[in-house]
Every structure is written in structure tokens, then in C-alpha cells.
Write an enzyme that holds these catalytic residues in place. Structure first.
Site, PDB file in Angstrom:
ATOM      1  N   GLU A  86       0.769  -1.306   0.117  1.00 38.48           N
ATOM      2  CA  GLU A  86       0.136   0.019   0.035  1.00 38.48           C
ATOM      3  C   GLU A  86       0.909   1.226  -0.181  1.00 38.48           C
ATOM      4  O   GLU A  86       1.797   1.389   0.900  1.00 38.48           O
ATOM      5  CB  GLU A  86      -0.867   0.162   1.400  1.00 38.48           C
ATOM      6  CG  GLU A  86      -1.781   1.205   0.871  1.00 38.48           C
ATOM      7  CD  GLU A  86      -2.966   1.171   2.264  1.00 38.48           C
ATOM      8  OE1 GLU A  86      -3.334   0.147   2.793  1.00 38.48           O
ATOM      9  OE2 GLU A  86      -3.308   2.377   2.715  1.00 38.48           O
ATOM     10  N   LYS A 264      -7.925   0.057  11.255  1.00 44.83           N
ATOM     11  CA  LYS A 264      -7.148  -0.632  10.002  1.00 44.83           C
ATOM     12  C   LYS A 264      -5.917   0.251   9.781  1.00 44.83           C
ATOM     13  O   LYS A 264      -4.987  -0.206   9.008  1.00 44.83           O
ATOM     14  CB  LYS A 264      -8.141  -0.524   8.779  1.00 44.83           C
ATOM     15  CG  LYS A 264      -7.763  -1.172   7.486  1.00 44.83           C
ATOM     16  CD  LYS A 264      -6.840  -0.690   6.641  1.00 44.83           C
ATOM     17  CE  LYS A 264      -6.441  -1.154   5.343  1.00 44.83           C
ATOM     18  NZ  LYS A 264      -5.801  -0.298   4.478  1.00 44.83           N
ATOM     19  N   ASP A 280       3.561 -13.749  12.136  1.00 43.68           N
ATOM     20  CA  ASP A 280       2.150 -14.181  11.745  1.00 43.68           C
ATOM     21  C   ASP A 280       1.178 -12.862  11.887  1.00 43.68           C
ATOM     22  O   ASP A 280       0.721 -12.743  12.790  1.00 43.68           O
ATOM     23  CB  ASP A 280       1.690 -15.236  12.788  1.00 43.68           C
ATOM     24  CG  ASP A 280       0.409 -15.902  12.221  1.00 43.68           C
ATOM     25  OD1 ASP A 280      -0.355 -15.349  11.528  1.00 43.68           O
ATOM     26  OD2 ASP A 280      -0.121 -17.028  12.772  1.00 43.68           O
ATOM     27  N   HIS A 378      -2.092  10.328  -0.969  1.00 42.79           N
ATOM     28  CA  HIS A 378      -2.131   9.097  -1.778  1.00 42.79           C
ATOM     29  C   HIS A 378      -1.954   9.132  -3.024  1.00 42.79           C
ATOM     30  O   HIS A 378      -1.319   8.064  -3.739  1.00 42.79           O
ATOM     31  CB  HIS A 378      -3.360   8.509  -1.502  1.00 42.79           C
ATOM     32  CG  HIS A 378      -3.727   7.440  -0.420  1.00 42.79           C
ATOM     33  ND1 HIS A 378      -2.978   6.285  -0.445  1.00 42.79           N
ATOM     34  CD2 HIS A 378      -4.157   7.388   0.629  1.00 42.79           C
ATOM     35  CE1 HIS A 378      -3.257   5.527   0.802  1.00 42.79           C
ATOM     36  NE2 HIS A 378      -4.207   6.359   1.282  1.00 42.79           N
TER      37      HIS A 378
HETATM   38  C1  MEV Z   1      -6.185   3.668   4.708  1.00 41.50           C
HETATM   39  O1  MEV Z   1      -5.533   2.365   4.381  1.00 41.50           O
HETATM   40  C2  MEV Z   1      -5.922   3.774   6.333  1.00 41.50           C
HETATM   41  C3  MEV Z   1      -6.834   5.002   6.478  1.00 41.50           C
HETATM   42  O2  MEV Z   1      -8.089   4.692   6.129  1.00 41.50           O
HETATM   43  C4  MEV Z   1      -6.621   4.872   8.322  1.00 41.50           C
HETATM   44  C5  MEV Z   1      -7.889   5.802   8.823  1.00 41.50           C
HETATM   45  O3  MEV Z   1      -8.968   6.310   8.145  1.00 41.50           O
HETATM   46  O4  MEV Z   1      -7.543   6.196   9.764  1.00 41.50           O
HETATM   47  C6  MEV Z   1      -6.491   6.180   6.126  1.00 41.50           C
END
Ligand code: MEV
Length: 426
Positions: A86, A264, A280, A378
Site C-alpha cells: 500500500e 485498519k 504471523d 495517496h
Molecule cells: C487507509 O489504508 C487507512 C486509513 O483509512 C486509516 C484511517 O482512516 O484512519 C487512512
């Protein structure tokens, strides 16, 4: 009905060598020569080793490893290898770490290296009595478990405690024994699973019940890694940025839909180091999300506050079941190299560094979300990916990507048009 239906029942596949397996897969899937040649190139992983790590190997998947710079953890500067597909994940850690570097970077700690194995006992009408009978055998449990791994005991590990819970399940109560084992520098799955399996018949004979499952719990809440750091308002662009981050955190703390994405982001950092070191990822991810729901609702793994001085203070606490011995950590040459780059000699240090990376990642995500939005950062790397998807190669990638960003339309169709225009000029 077609007479040449594909058949996935390929006999003896596991006994074939890698080229034979690949040929059989190619025939099944109709792969062209170029694809087969691509898959046959196993990069820097010895095919023989790959063939021993998992079953039915035909190829490997290379994932980029980027280095997070600027990290200072517990007073020591460290370079952190991160394996991820990513874009922006590595840059996020570098940026967060740079902005708290002058405040001392990250301070970490660990609750210990205790893993839990569960033994599920059913068919006991007198669950409370059964529980007592198991607990009365604690010394025997310890002897049986420690006997499974004398080396671990020699290194200061082994069974530390036994807890027995009565779990109200559909169909009646289950008596669930928890073996609490110090696994030291091992992740510990093999050690605790062996102990649980060895103990099972004894638990049956002490209670008259029947044991089913004997397996570790990934909710490793006796192996918590913790990290904290302070960012001054000056370093992050002012009090409004700080307040935006706090508000973003409060959103995650209150709402599971947001918390899932918030966590995430943390795992973007955590899993990248877990993977780079051959650990792992699924175990750590399962532990993280279960821990995030420990209060009965799913919430943020981090906390964000304002210090007495008005600075931004972040903390992260989460299970971190990682090891340095066993499995891919020890065998995979890239994982070994990453551990060398990190300079860690204990699983605890590794776990603590990973927690710092998770906190850094969360800082950068919240900061971006609360200010410019996530897409700006991004976009330049993403645009390059889109340019490549449209067919751009070499020197074409950069100008096509730039054109996409400039137009605010990072799409394959736009990239194709840009590429055609560029080639038409040449
Ligand atoms: C993207 O991979 C992760 C984010 O969505 C985390 C977040 O929203 O805090 C940018």
C-alpha cells in the site's frame, strides 16, 4: 455439458516438484508462457525453502519492503523495514516520527510475554466441581506442560499459571482451562498448543468430561505492547490540527464503523513490520481486533489527549504476539535481514517497536484526515500505479502520473488518453 470441464482433483500434486506443479496449474488455468516464466522466477527465496514453508508451492509473491526513517524508540534511533503493497504507509510513519523526534520519539513498554492456550471441556454436569478439580491439579499441570518444552523452561519460560473459566454456551456450560505460558522469544503457538494437547486426556480423567478443542487464543491480552509519544502543536501545524486529531479519535472511540477504519490504519503499520519480520500477521490482527472489542463494543486501539502543556499525546496498547525464533522468522532470509536492520535481540523489543509504528501510522492518518484529507498524499504514488495500469513504462510513468494529479482525475481511462497523447508527441 462441456466434456472438458476442469478438474481440481489433481492426484499427487503435493508430491510433484515445483516446475511440475506449475506446469499442471498452467494447463488447468490456460496460462501463457510469459505468465509461467514470471511465476517460475522465485526471486530471492530459495525454492527448496519455499517448498518447505508451505504446501503445494508453485511461486512466490514479492512485496516491497520500505524503510521507515526518523524513528526514535526508547531513546534509540532505529530503521524500520515495512513490507506492504500500500502506498503512503511507509511515508506516514516517517512523517509522524519526524514530527515527534525532537520530543524524544516513542516510549514503549510491554506487559510480558505470556500466551494463553485453551482446553475446551464439555459434557460435565457439575461444571463448578470440574473447575475445582482441574485447579487442584495445578502442580501436575505445570509439570506436564513444562515437560513439553524443557528448553523454554531453561530460558526462563514455561507454564506460569492455570485459570479455569465456566463459559455459558449454547447447549450448556463449558469448562475452559487456560494455560498461561511464558513463551519468551517465541511467538509460542507451537509450544502452547503442544501443552494443551498433552494435558487434554488428564483433564478428561480428572473431571469425567470430554475435551474437544486444544488451541492457543489469539486474544493475547497478557502480551500487550504499549507505545506513547507527544507531538507539540508547533511540530504538527498548530492547535487546530491537534484538535482535529482529537476529534477524529473521539469519533473512532464512539463509533465502530469509524473504529474499524481507524484500527485498519494502525494495522497498516503493524502488519507491515510483522510481515517483514516473518511473523504471523493474522495472529496479530486477530488479537488486535478482539482486544479492540474487549469492552463489549468495538473501539479505538489508540487514545489521544491534550497534555497540561497543550501538546498532543497519543498512546497505543494492543496484543503483540511476535517472536524471533521458529517458523519463517528464523528461516526466511529476508525476515532475518529485516530483524538485523531493526537490531532487535528480543521478541519484546520487536513487539515494542511495532507498537511505536502502529501509533505513528495512526497519527499520520488522523492528521491527514483532519486536515487536507487522505487523497492528496495517496495520489502521487497511486497515480503512478494507475499510469502503469494504463501501460506506461519507464520515463512515461512520471509525466502521465503528474498529468492525472494535475487534472484531479486519477483514472485508468484518463491515463490511457494521457499516454496516447505523450506517445503522439514523441
Ligand atoms: C487507509 O489504508 C487507512 C486509513 O483509512 C486509516 C484511517 O482512516 O484512519 C487512512
Amino acid at each position: 455439458m462441456s466434456t472438458d470441464a476442469k478438474n481440481s482433483r489433481i492426484s499427487g500434486f503435493h508430491k510433484d516438484d515445483i516446475p511440475t506443479r506449475l506446469a499442471r496449474v498452467a494447463a488447468f488455468a490456460g496460462l501463457d508462457d510469459e505468465t509461467v516464466q514470471h511465476l517460475a522466477n522465485m526471486g530471492n527465496l530459495d525454492p527448496q525453502l519455499a517448498d518447505r514453508l508451505i504446501e503445494n508451492v508453485v511461486a512466490t509473491l514479492n512485496v516491497p519492503i520500505g524503510i521507515a526513517t526518523n524513528m526514535k524508540v526508547d531513546g534509540e534511533d532505529v530503521l524500520v523495514p515495512m513490507a506492504t503493497e500500500e502506498s503512503s504507509v511507509v511515508a506516514a510513519v516517517c512523517n509522524a516520527a519526524r514530527q515527534c523526534y525532537d520530543q524524544g520519539g516513542f516510549t514503549t513498554s510491554m506487559s510480558g510475554s505470556l500466551m494463553i492456550a485453551q482446553v475446551q471441556l464439555v459434557d460435565v454436569p457439575d461444571a463448578a466441581h470440574a473447575r475445582m478439580r482441574i485447579l487442584e491439579h495445578k502442580a501436575e499441570v505445570k509439570a506436564l506442560c513444562d515437560d513439553c518444552d524443557p528448553l523454554l523452561v531453561k530460558l526462563g519460560g514455561g507454564l506460569q499459571d492455570v485459570e479455569v473459566r465456566i463459559v455459558d454456551a449454547a447447549g450448556g456450560p463449558m469448562v475452559v482451562t487456560h494455560l498461561i505460558v511464558d513463551t519468551r522469544d517465541a511467538m509460542g503457538a507451537n509450544a502452547v498448543n503442544s501443552m494443551a494437547e498433552k494435558l487434554a486426556p488428564h483433564i478428561e480423567s480428572w473431571t469425567g468430561g470430554r475435551v474437544y478443542l486444544r488451541i492457543l487464543s489469539n486474544l493475547a491480552d497478557r502480551r500487550l505492547a504499549r507505545a506513547r509519544a507527544v507531538w507539540t502543536c508547533d511540530a504538527i501545524g498548530g492547535a487546530s490540527v491537534r484538535d482535529g486529531i482529537i476529534s477524529a479519535y473521539r469519533f473512532a472511540a464512539a463509533d465502530p464503523y469509524r473504529a474499524a477504519t481507524h484500527n485498519k490504519g494502525i494495522m497498516n503499520g503493524v502488519s507491515a513490520v510483522v510481515l517483514a519480520t516473518g511473523n504471523d500477521t493474522r495472529a496479530v490482527e486477530a488479537g488486535a481486533h478482539a482486544y479492540a472489542a474487549r469492552k463489549g463494543w468495538y473501539s479505538s486501539l489508540t487514545d489521544w489527549e491534550v497534555t497540561a502543556e497543550g501538546h498532543l499525546a497519543g498512546t497505543l496498547e494492543m496484543p503483540m504476539a511476535v517472536g524471533l525464533v521458529g517458523g519463517a522468522t528464523k528461516l526466511h532470509p529476508t525476515a532475518r535481514a529485516c530483524l538485523k536492520i531493526l537490531g532487535v535481540s528480543t521478541a519484546e523489543r520487536l513487539a515494542r517497536l511495532i507498537a511505536a509504528v502502529g501509533l505513528a501510522q495512526n497519527f499520520s492518518a488522523l492528521k491527514a484526515l483532519a486536515t487536507t484529507g487522505i487523497q492528496k498524499g495517496h495520489m502521487s504514488l497511486h497515480a503512478q500505479n494507475i499510469a502503469m495500469m494504463a501501460g506506461a513504462v519507464g520515463d512515461e510513468i512520471e509525466p502521465v502520473a503528474k498529468a492525472l494529479v494535475a487534472q484531479g482525475a486519477v483514472r485508468v481511462d484518463v491515463a490511457e488518453a494521457e499516454l496516447a497523447r505523450l506517445r503522439g508527441q514523441g
